[in-house]
Design a protein around this motif. Structure first.
Motif, PDB file in Angstrom:
ATOM      1  N   VAL A 398      22.379   9.970  -6.699  1.00 19.12           N
ATOM      2  CA  VAL A 398      22.307  11.431  -6.827  1.00 19.12           C
ATOM      3  C   VAL A 398      20.960  11.944  -6.344  1.00 19.12           C
ATOM      4  CG1 VAL A 398      22.163  13.311  -8.503  1.00 19.12           C
ATOM      5  CG2 VAL A 398      24.014  11.654  -8.656  1.00 19.12           C
ATOM      6  N   ASP A 399      19.902  11.252  -6.727  1.00 17.17           N
ATOM      7  CA  ASP A 399      18.550  11.700  -6.387  1.00 17.17           C
ATOM      8  C   ASP A 399      17.900  10.738  -5.398  1.00 17.17           C
ATOM      9  OD1 ASP A 399      18.643  13.891  -8.173  1.00 17.17           O
ATOM     10  OD2 ASP A 399      18.220  12.518  -9.839  1.00 17.17           O
ATOM     11  N   SER A 400      17.054  11.288  -4.566  1.00 14.69           N
ATOM     12  CA  SER A 400      16.269  10.477  -3.638  1.00 14.69           C
ATOM     13  C   SER A 400      15.001   9.990  -4.337  1.00 14.69           C
ATOM     14  CB  SER A 400      15.894  11.301  -2.405  1.00 14.69           C
ATOM     15  OG  SER A 400      14.898  10.641  -1.649  1.00 14.69           O
ATOM     16  N   PRO A 401      14.577   8.745  -4.077  1.00 10.71           N
ATOM     17  CA  PRO A 401      13.327   8.262  -4.679  1.00 10.71           C
ATOM     18  C   PRO A 401      12.085   8.825  -3.997  1.00 10.71           C
ATOM     19  CG  PRO A 401      14.241   6.578  -3.251  1.00 10.71           C
ATOM     20  CD  PRO A 401      15.236   7.704  -3.273  1.00 10.71           C
ATOM     21  N   LEU A 402      12.276   9.563  -2.913  1.00  6.03           N
ATOM     22  CA  LEU A 402      11.138  10.082  -2.157  1.00  6.03           C
ATOM     23  C   LEU A 402      10.729  11.469  -2.655  1.00  6.03           C
ATOM     24  CD1 LEU A 402      12.092   9.145   1.519  1.00  6.03           C
ATOM     25  CD2 LEU A 402      10.899   7.775  -0.189  1.00  6.03           C
ATOM     26  N   ALA A 403       9.425  11.678  -2.674  1.00  5.58           N
ATOM     27  CA  ALA A 403       8.855  13.008  -2.910  1.00  5.58           C
ATOM     28  C   ALA A 403       7.852  13.237  -1.787  1.00  5.58           C
ATOM     29  CB  ALA A 403       8.185  13.080  -4.275  1.00  5.58           C
ATOM     30  N   PRO A 404       8.342  13.595  -0.597  1.00  3.78           N
ATOM     31  CA  PRO A 404       7.466  13.653   0.584  1.00  3.78           C
ATOM     32  C   PRO A 404       6.302  14.627   0.402  1.00  3.78           C
ATOM     33  CG  PRO A 404       9.785  13.812   1.209  1.00  3.78           C
ATOM     34  CD  PRO A 404       9.726  13.965  -0.274  1.00  3.78           C
ATOM     35  N   LEU A 405       5.152  14.180   0.840  1.00  9.83           N
ATOM     36  CA  LEU A 405       3.959  15.022   0.838  1.00  9.83           C
ATOM     37  C   LEU A 405       3.837  15.659   2.216  1.00  9.83           C
ATOM     38  CD1 LEU A 405       1.303  15.968  -0.494  1.00  9.83           C
ATOM     39  CD2 LEU A 405       0.243  13.874   0.389  1.00  9.83           C
ATOM     40  N   ARG A 406       3.954  16.966   2.281  1.00 10.21           N
ATOM     41  CA  ARG A 406       3.931  17.666   3.566  1.00 10.21           C
ATOM     42  C   ARG A 406       2.559  18.306   3.772  1.00 10.21           C
ATOM     43  NH1 ARG A 406       9.058  17.009   4.772  1.00 10.21           N
ATOM     44  NH2 ARG A 406      10.639  17.124   3.120  1.00 10.21           N
ATOM     45  N   LEU A 407       2.022  18.079   4.965  1.00 11.80           N
ATOM     46  CA  LEU A 407       0.682  18.581   5.282  1.00 11.80           C
ATOM     47  C   LEU A 407       0.815  19.827   6.154  1.00 11.80           C
ATOM     48  CD1 LEU A 407      -1.028  15.154   6.083  1.00 11.80           C
ATOM     49  CD2 LEU A 407      -0.802  16.302   3.874  1.00 11.80           C
ATOM     50  N   GLY A 408       1.283  20.909   5.549  1.00  6.99           N
ATOM     51  CA  GLY A 408       1.496  22.144   6.292  1.00  6.99           C
ATOM     52  C   GLY A 408       0.206  22.917   6.520  1.00  6.99           C
ATOM     53  N   PRO A 409       0.291  24.007   7.283  1.00  4.97           N
ATOM     54  CA  PRO A 409      -0.903  24.828   7.550  1.00  4.97           C
ATOM     55  C   PRO A 409      -1.457  25.498   6.303  1.00  4.97           C
ATOM     56  CG  PRO A 409       1.091  25.898   8.375  1.00  4.97           C
ATOM     57  CD  PRO A 409       1.492  24.519   7.965  1.00  4.97           C
ATOM     58  N   TRP A 410      -0.657  25.559   5.251  1.00  5.05           N
ATOM     59  CA  TRP A 410      -1.091  26.168   4.000  1.00  5.05           C
ATOM     60  C   TRP A 410      -2.033  25.260   3.202  1.00  5.05           C
ATOM     61  CZ3 TRP A 410       0.438  22.418   0.829  1.00  5.05           C
ATOM     62  CH2 TRP A 410       1.560  21.665   1.187  1.00  5.05           C
ATOM     63  N   LEU A 411      -2.119  23.978   3.591  1.00  6.44           N
ATOM     64  CA  LEU A 411      -2.865  23.001   2.797  1.00  6.44           C
ATOM     65  C   LEU A 411      -4.360  23.308   2.782  1.00  6.44           C
ATOM     66  CD1 LEU A 411      -2.935  20.224   1.281  1.00  6.44           C
ATOM     67  CD2 LEU A 411      -3.341  19.179   3.520  1.00  6.44           C
ATOM     68  N   HIS A 412      -4.933  23.370   1.603  1.00  2.37           N
ATOM     69  CA  HIS A 412      -6.386  23.382   1.463  1.00  2.37           C
ATOM     70  C   HIS A 412      -6.850  21.931   1.583  1.00  2.37           C
ATOM     71  CE1 HIS A 412      -6.170  27.539   0.312  1.00  2.37           C
ATOM     72  NE2 HIS A 412      -7.466  27.582   0.039  1.00  2.37           N
ATOM     73  N   ASP A 413      -7.390  21.595   2.742  1.00  2.00           N
ATOM     74  CA  ASP A 413      -7.746  20.202   3.009  1.00  2.00           C
ATOM     75  C   ASP A 413      -9.038  19.839   2.285  1.00  2.00           C
ATOM     76  OD1 ASP A 413      -7.565  17.641   4.159  1.00  2.00           O
ATOM     77  OD2 ASP A 413      -6.750  18.474   6.011  1.00  2.00           O
ATOM     78  N   LEU A 414      -9.416  18.577   2.439  1.00  2.00           N
ATOM     79  CA  LEU A 414     -10.528  18.051   1.652  1.00  2.00           C
ATOM     80  C   LEU A 414     -11.843  18.771   1.939  1.00  2.00           C
ATOM     81  CD1 LEU A 414     -11.179  15.906  -0.445  1.00  2.00           C
ATOM     82  CD2 LEU A 414     -11.639  14.294   1.401  1.00  2.00           C
ATOM     83  N   ASP A 415     -12.037  19.185   3.176  1.00  2.00           N
ATOM     84  CA  ASP A 415     -13.288  19.868   3.506  1.00  2.00           C
ATOM     85  C   ASP A 415     -13.426  21.199   2.775  1.00  2.00           C
ATOM     86  OD1 ASP A 415     -11.144  20.894   4.908  1.00  2.00           O
ATOM     87  OD2 ASP A 415     -12.349  21.479   6.646  1.00  2.00           O
ATOM     88  N   ARG A 416     -12.295  21.767   2.326  1.00  2.00           N
ATOM     89  CA  ARG A 416     -12.322  23.049   1.624  1.00  2.00           C
ATOM     90  C   ARG A 416     -12.338  22.882   0.109  1.00  2.00           C
ATOM     91  NH1 ARG A 416      -7.548  26.589   4.086  1.00  2.00           N
ATOM     92  NH2 ARG A 416      -8.549  28.172   2.757  1.00  2.00           N
TER      93      ARG A 416
END
Length: 477
Positions: A398-416
């Protein structure tokens, strides 16, 4: 006074355990000579009468669907792991006459460019008389006809290897790609011309190739006197010397000693060529199976920038894998400024097999070491789950074991987010100093992306700050 009481208490508690261990070992070695004598007296006549080896065994080609579930899981996992290194699948086979009271399931693979053949094997004993065994073996034939073989079989061989065969047995190297790397690098270190003929034959008639390889070994053992030809049955039987050697190598408690001796010999030989076996044992995240240099002048200061370097490699290893999390190792430079040392990208993939009701999950890491300017891949960690019936299978899928981490343009990256996290850590630590450890990017149980920055105080107390990866706002810490 308190320390003396603790020492006395430790002695009182541990002394019975130490005494019991010593008594058990003493009894073991007192019994061992008699046990060995009985095994030789009973075992040698028995194997002389019963053991027969075909001069040319029959490897029956089968379809993947004919494999039992346990064999299919092992052979498929091995083939998938080695596919990233260019190994080609030549066929699956069953052999009933090679191991007494057991069925041997094989998958033949090959690396055509390097002339390396590989066999993934699953041994299933009749009526589960013994636990099933899995192993992988790599073989390379040199131009002079000699063969180098490397395997991870966890059983001692009954007879010595024939003269033309150099056999390395590494029982603790469980990961197929790790074993392949050791075999490949040893071939490169020997710098001897390799024959590609056998691997090329595997593409045309793999069953004949398997039979020829085994027949050559049997003929060599007959010439060396370990086996003899039985004119009545046309099979090979153990000679008296071979029977004694076989029982001696398999007898308790010498079997484990022979296995460890073979492992030590292989490790010494590899160490002579600057190959450290210990680096290829242990847990999957600690084993590096591939490494390459980053392009010159590569600057990586964010998770997204690093992901551009690892994305294609991850797809090559497992096209179905998705990014699950990222951990960045942090430290401070001489000026006290935060610096990034390593990016570790964790990928997870899975596959559902409805006919067998099996879900296989596999994961691996790709690391970017900024100081060494290298990119490294870890061994693949594998798990599986099998449903007992259709209802359980429907619930499992029923459920997928994956919880994909998406690196979209909205992401506050590490430098921020790092400056904000450092400010929060300084406030949390008060007047004390703290040492940066890591910053992790992951999805929480609701699927929301989060940053967690970890540091340690001078008194070894952990400090953590959690931030929303979309807004960069501190959530706690």
């Amino acid at each position: 006074m308190r320390r003396s009481l603790l020492s006395l208490l430790r002695v009182i508690v541990l002394l019975p355990s130490y005494t019991l261990v010593l008594v058990v070992r003493l009894l073991k070695w007192l019994i061992a000579p008699l046990a060995l004598l009985l095994q030789l007296l009973i075992g040698v006549p028995l194997v002389l009468l019963r053991i027969r080896q075909p001069l040319r065994p029959r490897f029956v080609p089968i379809q993947e669907t004919d494999l039992p579930d346990a064999a299919w899981i092992e052979l498929t996992s091995t083939a998938e792991a080695l596919a990233a290194d260019g190994f080609v699948h030549y066929g699956d086979f069953r052999c009933d006459g090679l191991i007494q009271n057991a069925v041997l399931w094989l998958r033949l693979l090959g690396q055509p460019e390097q002339g390396i053949g590989a066999v993934a094997a699953h041994i299933e004993y009749v009526a589960n008389a013994r636990p099933a065994q899995n192993y992988v073996e790599f073989a390379t034939e040199f131009s002079d006809g000699r063969v180098l073989s490397t395997n991870n079989l966890n059983l001692p061989y009954s007879l010595p290897a024939p003269d033309y065969l150099a056999r390395l047995q590494l029982k603790d190297v469980w990961e197929p790609r790790a074993l392949y790397v050791l075999h490949r690098d040893l071939i490169a270190a020997l710098a001897r011309p390799v024959s590609l003929a056998k691997v090329e034959r595997a593409a045309c008639d793999p069953a004949v190739l398997l039979a020829d390889s085994y027949a050559r070994e049997i003929e060599a053992l007959i010439v060396q006197g370990w086996l003899r030809l039985d004119p009545n049955t046309g099979a090979a039987r153990l000679s008296v010397e071979g029977a004694i050697a076989g029982v001696w190598r398999q007898a308790w408690p010498l079997a484990s000693l022979h296995l460890r001796a073979a492992d030590r010999y292989a490790r010494r030989l590899l160490a002579e060529h600057d190959l450290d076996v210990e680096a290829f044992t242990g847990a999957a995240p600690d084993i590096l199976v591939a490494r390459q240099s980053l392009p010159a002048q590569t600057l990586i200061g964010t998770v997204r920038a690093g992901y551009e370097h690892v994305r294609l490699l991850a797809q090559h290893i497992d096209p179905q894998a998705a990014l699950e999390s990222v951990v960045v190792e942090l430290d401070r430079d001489a000026a006290g400024m935060a610096q990034m040392l390593e990016f570790r990208y964790t990928f997870l993939g899975y596959a559902d097999h409805s006919r067998r009701r099996i879900r296989r999950v596999r994961g691996f890491d790709i690391m970017l070491d900024l100081e060494a300017a290298t990119l490294a891949v870890t061994a693949m960690e594998r798990q599986f789950e099998q449903a007992s019936d259709e209802a359980v299978w429907a619930e499992l899928t029923v459920d997928s074991p994956l919880a994909p981490l998406r690196l979209g343009p909205w992401l506050h990256d590490l430098d921020r987010v790092l400056p904000t996290a450092l400010t929060a850590l300084d406030q949390h630590a008060g007047a004390g100093r703290h040492a940066l450890e890591s910053a992790s990017l992951y999805c929480d149980e609701d699927g929301a992306p989060r940053w967690q920055v970890v540091a340690w105080t001078e008194t070894d107390q952990p400090l953590t700050v959690t931030l929303d990866a979309r807004s960069g706002v501190v959530l706690d810490g």
